[in-house]
Write an enzyme that holds these catalytic residues in place. Structure first.
Site, PDB file in Angstrom:
ATOM      1  N   LYS A   1      51.293  47.071  30.673  1.00 57.12           N
ATOM      2  CA  LYS A   1      50.866  45.853  31.979  1.00 57.12           C
ATOM      3  C   LYS A   1      51.926  45.924  32.962  1.00 57.12           C
ATOM      4  O   LYS A   1      51.612  45.496  34.120  1.00 57.12           O
ATOM      5  CB  LYS A   1      50.649  44.570  31.318  1.00 57.12           C
ATOM      6  CG  LYS A   1      49.436  44.564  30.230  1.00 57.12           C
ATOM      7  CD  LYS A   1      48.173  45.334  30.405  1.00 57.12           C
ATOM      8  CE  LYS A   1      47.306  45.463  29.658  1.00 57.12           C
ATOM      9  NZ  LYS A   1      46.243  46.550  29.841  1.00 57.12           N
TER      10      LYS A   1
ATOM     11  N   LYS B   1      53.463  36.907  29.630  1.00 55.10           N
ATOM     12  CA  LYS B   1      52.517  37.686  29.092  1.00 55.10           C
ATOM     13  C   LYS B   1      53.094  38.995  28.348  1.00 55.10           C
ATOM     14  O   LYS B   1      54.416  39.293  28.873  1.00 55.10           O
ATOM     15  CB  LYS B   1      51.611  38.455  30.310  1.00 55.10           C
ATOM     16  CG  LYS B   1      50.743  37.314  30.893  1.00 55.10           C
ATOM     17  CD  LYS B   1      49.805  38.002  32.013  1.00 55.10           C
ATOM     18  CE  LYS B   1      48.861  37.022  32.346  1.00 55.10           C
ATOM     19  NZ  LYS B   1      47.877  37.755  33.285  1.00 55.10           N
TER      20      LYS B   1
ATOM     21  N   GLY C   1      43.944  41.344  27.917  1.00 54.19           N
ATOM     22  CA  GLY C   1      42.938  40.627  27.582  1.00 54.19           C
ATOM     23  C   GLY C   1      43.245  39.208  26.990  1.00 54.19           C
ATOM     24  O   GLY C   1      42.407  38.510  26.216  1.00 54.19           O
TER      25      GLY C   1
ATOM     26  N   GLU D   1      54.471  35.991  35.188  1.00 52.26           N
ATOM     27  CA  GLU D   1      53.647  35.740  36.488  1.00 52.26           C
ATOM     28  C   GLU D   1      53.588  34.311  36.703  1.00 52.26           C
ATOM     29  O   GLU D   1      53.706  33.327  35.962  1.00 52.26           O
ATOM     30  CB  GLU D   1      52.262  36.270  36.300  1.00 52.26           C
ATOM     31  CG  GLU D   1      52.126  37.566  35.963  1.00 52.26           C
ATOM     32  CD  GLU D   1      50.620  37.958  36.007  1.00 52.26           C
ATOM     33  OE1 GLU D   1      49.687  37.347  35.720  1.00 52.26           O
ATOM     34  OE2 GLU D   1      50.349  39.194  36.043  1.00 52.26           O
TER      35      GLU D   1
ATOM     36  N   GLU E   1      45.335  43.549  35.144  1.00 50.28           N
ATOM     37  CA  GLU E   1      45.151  44.657  34.706  1.00 50.28           C
ATOM     38  C   GLU E   1      44.139  45.472  34.623  1.00 50.28           C
ATOM     39  O   GLU E   1      43.071  45.251  35.407  1.00 50.28           O
ATOM     40  CB  GLU E   1      45.414  44.099  33.096  1.00 50.28           C
ATOM     41  CG  GLU E   1      44.165  43.333  32.795  1.00 50.28           C
ATOM     42  CD  GLU E   1      44.403  42.441  31.285  1.00 50.28           C
ATOM     43  OE1 GLU E   1      45.174  41.510  31.212  1.00 50.28           O
ATOM     44  OE2 GLU E   1      43.864  43.006  30.376  1.00 50.28           O
TER      45      GLU E   1
ATOM     46  N   ASN F   1      41.512  48.108  32.695  1.00 50.85           N
ATOM     47  CA  ASN F   1      40.693  48.386  31.450  1.00 50.85           C
ATOM     48  C   ASN F   1      40.308  49.865  31.517  1.00 50.85           C
ATOM     49  O   ASN F   1      39.726  50.522  32.362  1.00 50.85           O
ATOM     50  CB  ASN F   1      39.440  47.678  30.926  1.00 50.85           C
ATOM     51  CG  ASN F   1      40.100  46.299  30.902  1.00 50.85           C
ATOM     52  OD1 ASN F   1      41.183  45.967  30.331  1.00 50.85           O
ATOM     53  ND2 ASN F   1      39.472  45.260  31.724  1.00 50.85           N
TER      54      ASN F   1
ATOM     55  N   ARG G   1      38.448  51.752  29.943  1.00 48.24           N
ATOM     56  CA  ARG G   1      37.227  52.178  28.811  1.00 48.24           C
ATOM     57  C   ARG G   1      36.053  51.612  29.368  1.00 48.24           C
ATOM     58  O   ARG G   1      36.027  50.843  30.597  1.00 48.24           O
ATOM     59  CB  ARG G   1      37.406  51.442  27.538  1.00 48.24           C
ATOM     60  CG  ARG G   1      37.252  49.931  27.640  1.00 48.24           C
ATOM     61  CD  ARG G   1      37.589  48.844  26.607  1.00 48.24           C
ATOM     62  NE  ARG G   1      37.374  47.516  26.758  1.00 48.24           N
ATOM     63  CZ  ARG G   1      38.341  46.690  27.376  1.00 48.24           C
ATOM     64  NH1 ARG G   1      39.530  47.226  27.567  1.00 48.24           N
ATOM     65  NH2 ARG G   1      37.796  45.572  27.471  1.00 48.24           N
TER      66      ARG G   1
HETATM   67  C1  MV4 Z   1      46.165  34.504  34.122  1.00 48.07           C
HETATM   68  C2  MV4 Z   1      45.647  33.257  34.355  1.00 48.07           C
HETATM   69  C3  MV4 Z   1      46.279  32.399  35.304  1.00 48.07           C
HETATM   70  N1  MV4 Z   1      47.337  32.889  35.787  1.00 48.07           N
HETATM   71  N2  MV4 Z   1      47.331  35.016  34.638  1.00 48.07           N
HETATM   72  C4  MV4 Z   1      44.633  37.499  31.452  1.00 48.07           C
HETATM   73  C5  MV4 Z   1      43.869  38.251  30.794  1.00 48.07           C
HETATM   74  C6  MV4 Z   1      42.333  38.021  31.312  1.00 48.07           C
HETATM   75  N3  MV4 Z   1      41.441  38.045  30.415  1.00 48.07           N
HETATM   76  C7  MV4 Z   1      42.398  36.211  31.540  1.00 48.07           C
HETATM   77  N4  MV4 Z   1      43.598  36.151  31.677  1.00 48.07           N
HETATM   78  C8  MV4 Z   1      44.558  35.015  32.505  1.00 48.07           C
HETATM   79  N5  MV4 Z   1      45.716  35.646  33.151  1.00 48.07           N
HETATM   80  C9  MV4 Z   1      47.771  34.226  35.586  1.00 48.07           C
HETATM   81  N6  MV4 Z   1      48.846  34.542  36.171  1.00 48.07           N
HETATM   82  C10 MV4 Z   1      44.366  32.945  33.574  1.00 48.07           C
HETATM   83  C11 MV4 Z   1      44.015  33.950  32.580  1.00 48.07           C
HETATM   84  C12 MV4 Z   1      42.735  33.582  31.947  1.00 48.07           C
HETATM   85  C13 MV4 Z   1      41.441  33.388  32.527  1.00 48.07           C
HETATM   86  C14 MV4 Z   1      41.336  33.655  33.918  1.00 48.07           C
HETATM   87  C15 MV4 Z   1      39.984  33.570  34.453  1.00 48.07           C
HETATM   88  C16 MV4 Z   1      38.880  33.219  33.777  1.00 48.07           C
HETATM   89  C17 MV4 Z   1      38.998  32.928  32.504  1.00 48.07           C
HETATM   90  C18 MV4 Z   1      40.282  32.878  31.843  1.00 48.07           C
HETATM   91  C19 MV4 Z   1      40.382  32.607  30.375  1.00 48.07           C
HETATM   92  C20 MV4 Z   1      41.592  32.892  29.696  1.00 48.07           C
HETATM   93  C21 MV4 Z   1      42.685  33.067  30.529  1.00 48.07           C
END
Ligand code: MV4
Length: 446
Positions: free
Chosen positions: A116, A158, A164, A200, A288, A290, A292
């Site tokens: 990542k 992270k 994910g 982040e 990120e 993916n 796939r």
């Molecule tokens: C984030 C975040 C807030 N700030 N990164 C990472 C993997 C992806 N599936 C969701 N992730 C998130 N990364 C930063 N810098 C919040 C999430 C997040 C999320 C984001 C949008 C909608 C639903 C979410 C559910 C869990 C985490």
């Protein structure tokens, strides 16, 4: 086109890939574990080989068994689907060395995007906005505290080898930061064999919007529009839609352009998804990529008419994409509800069992991707996805009304399902307005 393809997967995605192969005149070889002896993908494939015992580690993740099956059946290519070995660079490399075409990007792309921090640095180099945070891997808590001085709290730690949402820890102050940093490293080591973490700025209540791209071996790179996957529960997506109701046209255009640029810069080939977060001020940031095909590729297919799996097969065979950017004009709206064998009123705990009666919805603008049939026994060894209900409308409201009707029609008796959960979501006023927060599920259910 390939003569014979082995599908190294199970469930609805194996059925989906077999369908695309059949329509292209490609023979299919299914592999299955003992628990999947009576499953749909085994019945639909032209040939089927038992590769081991029920646990994934002894079957769908067991590379020697899969390669042996491919050799015995003398297949030219393997489609990994999603999950299992789909993003395992080592598996892609073994396919390459056995002269079996891996239907996806090459092992180098998988490796690079699976890291990542490398993906983030590549995005930055390509001029794609990334979330403010650390340059690269953060070695220790002193470095971590220095990053925080630049970006300010809250921050999120992270795992470099994560993705994910796995191995993420949020911190709101120095004290929390120190423990979040240590915990994230320990968890990353345990889960991914690498303790490396990065930091982040934590975006409050972002939208999760991702762009589907397709790239062939002739230098063509196109996007197929975006998907909004904000409705998740503990990082498991439950409902996805295209287009996103949360972003304006110009943000959407910029986001798609950035996604294509990242794919071009990284010389990506085949299908891929570039994930962004959109904050409340409508800024979007790459998080990120993916490498796939994704569960939710279906909503993109519904609004563009492009069969993504067929494009994957064409690209893997060395053919150009069958569409160019000009001919992709997404129209209408599509929504997908993931029907899992989980009980939303008992903490979504997965539960297998025998499906005594299965009656899928039908009628105009309804698609059901599933491996279910009446009498099927849902094994408890694998993920709980039973079916995906996808509906199309000329606009979002029509797609929602059709989804409501489809969910009311659907019958799955014998196992608990998330149908009641989806039925409530499609009636929720914030969902209907399209401005739902990322924790809508927790608010509605916990
Ligand atoms: C984030 C975040 C807030 N700030 N990164 C990472 C993997 C992806 N599936 C969701 N992730 C998130 N990364 C930063 N810098 C919040 C999430 C997040 C999320 C984001 C949008 C909608 C639903 C979410 C559910 C869990 C985490």
């Amino acid at each position: 086109m390939f003569e014979t393809v082995l599908i190294a997967n199970r469930g609805e995605i194996a059925v989906r890939i077999i369908r695309a192969c059949k329509e292209l005149g490609v023979k299919t070889v299914a592999v299955y574990s003992k628990a999947d002896r009576d499953s749909m993908h085994v019945r639909l494939a032209d040939d089927a080989i038992c590769i081991g015992n029920s646990p994934s580690s002894e079957s769908y993740l067991h590379i020697p068994a899969i390669i042996t099956a491919a050799e015995i059946a003398n297949v030219e290519a393997i489609h990994p689907g999603y999950g299992f070995l789909a993003e395992d660079a080592h598996f892609a490399e073994i396919c390459e060395s056995c002269h079996i075409k891996f239907i996806g990007p090459n092992s180098e792309s998988i490796l690079r995007m699976g890291d990542k921090v490398q993906a983030r640095q590549l995005a930055k180099k390509a001029g794609v906005p990334v979330v403010p945070g650390s340059e690269g891997i953060v070695k220790d808590k002193n470095e971590a505290l220095k990053v925080v001085q630049e970006v300010g709290y809250p921050v999120i730690v992270k795992a470099v080898a994560g993705g994910g949402g796995r191995g993420m820890r949020i911190a709101h102050n120095d004290l929390a930061m120190v423990s979040a940093f240590a915990t994230a490293q320990t968890e990353a080591e345990a889960a991914f064999g690498r303790p490396d973490v990065y930091i982040e700025k934590y975006l409050e209540h972002p939208r999760h919007v991702e762009v589907q791209i397709l790239a062939d071996t002739k230098g063509n790179v196109i996007h197929l529009g975006e998907r909004d996957c904000t409705i998740q529960r503990r990082h498991q997506k439950l409902l996805e839609e295209s287009p996103s109701p949360a972003i304006s046209d110009d943000i959407q255009k910029k986001m798609c352009r950035m996604a294509v640029r990242l794919a071009q810069e990284s010389k990506y080939v085949n299908a891929g998804t570039i994930e962004f977060l959109v904050d409340k001020d409508n800024n979007f940031y790459f998080i990120e990529m993916n490498t796939r095909v994704q569960v939710e590729h279906t909503v993109t297919e519904m609004v563009t008419g492009v069969d993504i799996i067929k494009e994957q097969l064409r690209v893997a065979f060395g053919e150009p994409l069958s569409v160019d950017q000009k001919s992709v004009r997404p129209r209408g709206a599509a929504i997908e509800c993931r029907i899992n064998a989980e009980d939303p009123d008992r903490g979504f705990v997965p539960q297998g069992g025998r499906v005594s009666l299965y009656v899928p919805p039908g009628g105009p603008n309804v698609r059901v991707d599933s491996h279910l049939y009446s009498g099927y026994v849902v094994p408890s060894f694998y993920d709980s996805l039973l079916a995906k209900v996808i509906t199309f409308g000329r606009d979002r409201m029509e797609a929602i009304n059709t989804m409501r009707r489809a969910l009311d029609e659907m019958i799955i008796q014998g196992v608990p399902t998330t149908i009641p959960f989806h039925r409530r979501i499609v009636d929720d006023s914030r969902f209907l307005r399209g401005d739902y927060p990322m924790n809508l599920v927790e608010e509605l259910f916990e």
